[in-house]
Design an enzyme around this catalytic site. Structure first.
Site, mmCIF file in Angstrom:
data_model
loop_
_atom_site.group_PDB
_atom_site.id
_atom_site.type_symbol
_atom_site.label_atom_id
_atom_site.label_comp_id
_atom_site.label_asym_id
_atom_site.label_seq_id
_atom_site.Cartn_x
_atom_site.Cartn_y
_atom_site.Cartn_z
ATOM 1 C CG HIS A 165 -1.725 1.174 1.474
ATOM 2 N ND1 HIS A 165 -3.071 1.230 1.193
ATOM 3 C CD2 HIS A 165 -1.402 2.389 1.995
ATOM 4 C CE1 HIS A 165 -3.542 2.427 1.520
ATOM 5 N NE2 HIS A 165 -2.546 3.145 2.017
ATOM 6 C CD GLU A 166 1.897 3.459 3.731
ATOM 7 O OE1 GLU A 166 2.026 4.542 3.130
ATOM 8 O OE2 GLU A 166 0.937 3.220 4.495
ATOM 9 C CG HIS A 173 0.149 6.228 -0.361
ATOM 10 N ND1 HIS A 173 -1.029 6.675 -0.916
ATOM 11 C CD2 HIS A 173 -0.192 5.708 0.858
ATOM 12 C CE1 HIS A 173 -2.032 6.457 -0.089
ATOM 13 N NE2 HIS A 173 -1.558 5.862 0.994
ATOM 14 C CG HIS A 228 -5.985 6.668 1.263
ATOM 15 N ND1 HIS A 228 -5.642 7.614 2.204
ATOM 16 C CD2 HIS A 228 -5.157 5.622 1.476
ATOM 17 C CE1 HIS A 228 -4.661 7.153 2.946
ATOM 18 N NE2 HIS A 228 -4.346 5.943 2.520
ATOM 19 C CE1 TYR A 240 -7.257 5.312 4.876
ATOM 20 C CE2 TYR A 240 -9.057 6.496 5.927
ATOM 21 C CZ TYR A 240 -7.720 6.415 5.584
ATOM 22 O OH TYR A 240 -6.863 7.418 5.946
#
Length: 414
Positions: free
Chosen positions: A191-192, A195, A201, A249
């Site tokens: 996930h990071e 980014h 998100h 999320y």
């Protein structure tokens, strides 16, 4: 008919993010490894170049929105935030602005040619180091983004220890931090890195209200700013809203009362999968391909590939790949470990395996939440064939050992 063994790519994310954000980082006691609370801190409003205001919390001089770092708070308040549109490099006008006026993506600037140098800080825990390397391997295997160990590159990711899991968004220049605490996990590391290469998100998309409802009364005090929408009108939203994106999320994110903070507006969305996946969805992979290109390994419709192809100039022979299964219930994904996007038409595939084994062949299509079988070939040998009239969509073939082990040849015509 032999018993069909269920095959799916939807794996639940069972690390710290399952617990409504209760994993805490050091700080004011209300922080999570997924974001800092604004309680007792300076919540700032940052103006962007497209006229939007973004709320961020100041942590040691750095502006944070959840696990996304925007840059030095002082410089952002002075210069504002320039919004890039999936560019490789800044424009001349942007170069004239102080470097500290961070580029906020859809992702800020792309990494040129998809090459992302990285370095691992010695302060990483052994668990975080393993998670980082696993996530890097995942990205390198499944996308056209390539993370390479830094030699002397000026712009690179510095993956370092931190109180939580966080990253800048897109390429900002210099040594840009990606923080991984010991308990972030591999899925959070994937996930990071998402980014870091330029993805925000999913639930902050400007069109999110068409797809999810935010239950503000259930959100922990000080965490509300994490749920603000981000104006995406001046950048590229790639694809449809994706409930199963690894950038989404989960339903109980930052909940103060164990009640959902995000609920889908579609009835068929699985709450225990949304935001809890451990790998990128087909939509994620398609979005990466749209920005950075397809992985040069069979993920396009051209039939050209660089791996295990027979190289036969007669395209009527199809693409040929080889593989090996280690024993009963072992599986491989074909072609060459990858899904592929198909515009529609006949998909034909054959499998030839060892005489003393029983291998089966499945064609699967992504339905928006999981891979489902759309064609099956199950004989009592290792010679299988599928011909299927496919609609446009995402597909993969699965080779499964019902019994035995050995090498096989997979041939695909599309």
């Amino acid at each position: 008919m032999k018993k069909i063994i269920p095959l799916t790519a939807a794996i639940l994310f069972v690390t710290a993010c399952n617990d409504s954000g209760s994993e805490t980082a050091s700080g004011n006691g209300q922080d999570s490894i997924w974001g800092y609370s604004s309680t007792g801190r300076n919540l700032v409003e940052i103006q962007t170049s497209n006229g939007q205001t973004i709320k961020a919390v100041d942590i040691d001089g750095i502006a944070h929105v959840g696990d996304m770092m925007l840059g030095r708070t002082e410089d952002l308040l002075q210069h504002g935030l320039t919004v890039a549109e999936n560019q490789d490099q800044p424009t001349a006008q942007e170069k004239s602005i102080s470097r500290a006026a961070t580029i906020y993506p859809s992702s800020g600037f792309k990494w040129p040619d998809g090459i992302v140098p990285f370095a691992l800080n010695s302060n990483l825990s052994s668990a975080a180091r393993a998670d980082a390397l696993s996530a890097i391997s995942y990205w390198n295997t499944n996308t056209n983004v390539k993370f390479i160990e830094r030699t002397n590159e000026a712009d690179y990711l510095l993956i370092t220890n931190g109180n939580g899991c966080s990253s800048y968004v897109g390429k900002i220049g210099g040594a840009q931090a990606v923080t991984l605490a010991y308990n972030c996990g591999m899925a959070a590391a994937i996930h990071e890195l998402g980014h870091a290469v330029g993805f925000e998100h999913e639930q902050t998309r400007s069109d999110r209200d068409n797809y999810v409802s935010i239950y503000w009364d259930n959100i922990q005090s000080g965490m509300e700013y994490n749920f603000e929408k981000i104006n995406t009108s001046n950048r590229h939203d790639v694809g449809n809203y994706d409930y199963y994106s690894i950038m989404h999320y989960h339903a109980w994110a930052f909940s103060k009362n164990d009640q959902p903070t995000i609920l889908p507006k579609q009835d068929d969305v699985d709450l225990y999968t949304m935001g809890m996946v451990s790998e990128m969805s087909a939509g994620d992979l398609a979005a990466v391909a749209a920005i950075y290109g397809d992985p040069g390994n069979g993920n396009d419709n051209s039939g050209d590939n660089d791996n295990d192809n027979s190289g036969d100039p007669d395209q009527n022979q199809g693409e040929q790949y080889s593989g090996q299964l280690s024993g009963s219930r072992a599986t491989n994904i074909q072609p060459n470990g990858n899904w592929f996007q198909y515009q529609g038409g006949t998909l034909s595939a054959t499998l030839s395996g060892p005489d003393n084994a029983d291998f089966d062949l499945y064609l699967q299509q992504w339905n928006g939440r999981s891979w489902v079988n759309v064609a099956i070939s199950e004989s009592y040998s290792s010679s299988e064939a599928i011909s299927y009239e496919a609609a446009a969509g995402y597909y993969q073939f699965v080779v499964l050992s019902y019994n035995g082990s050995g090498s096989y040849t997979f041939t695909l015509k599309r």
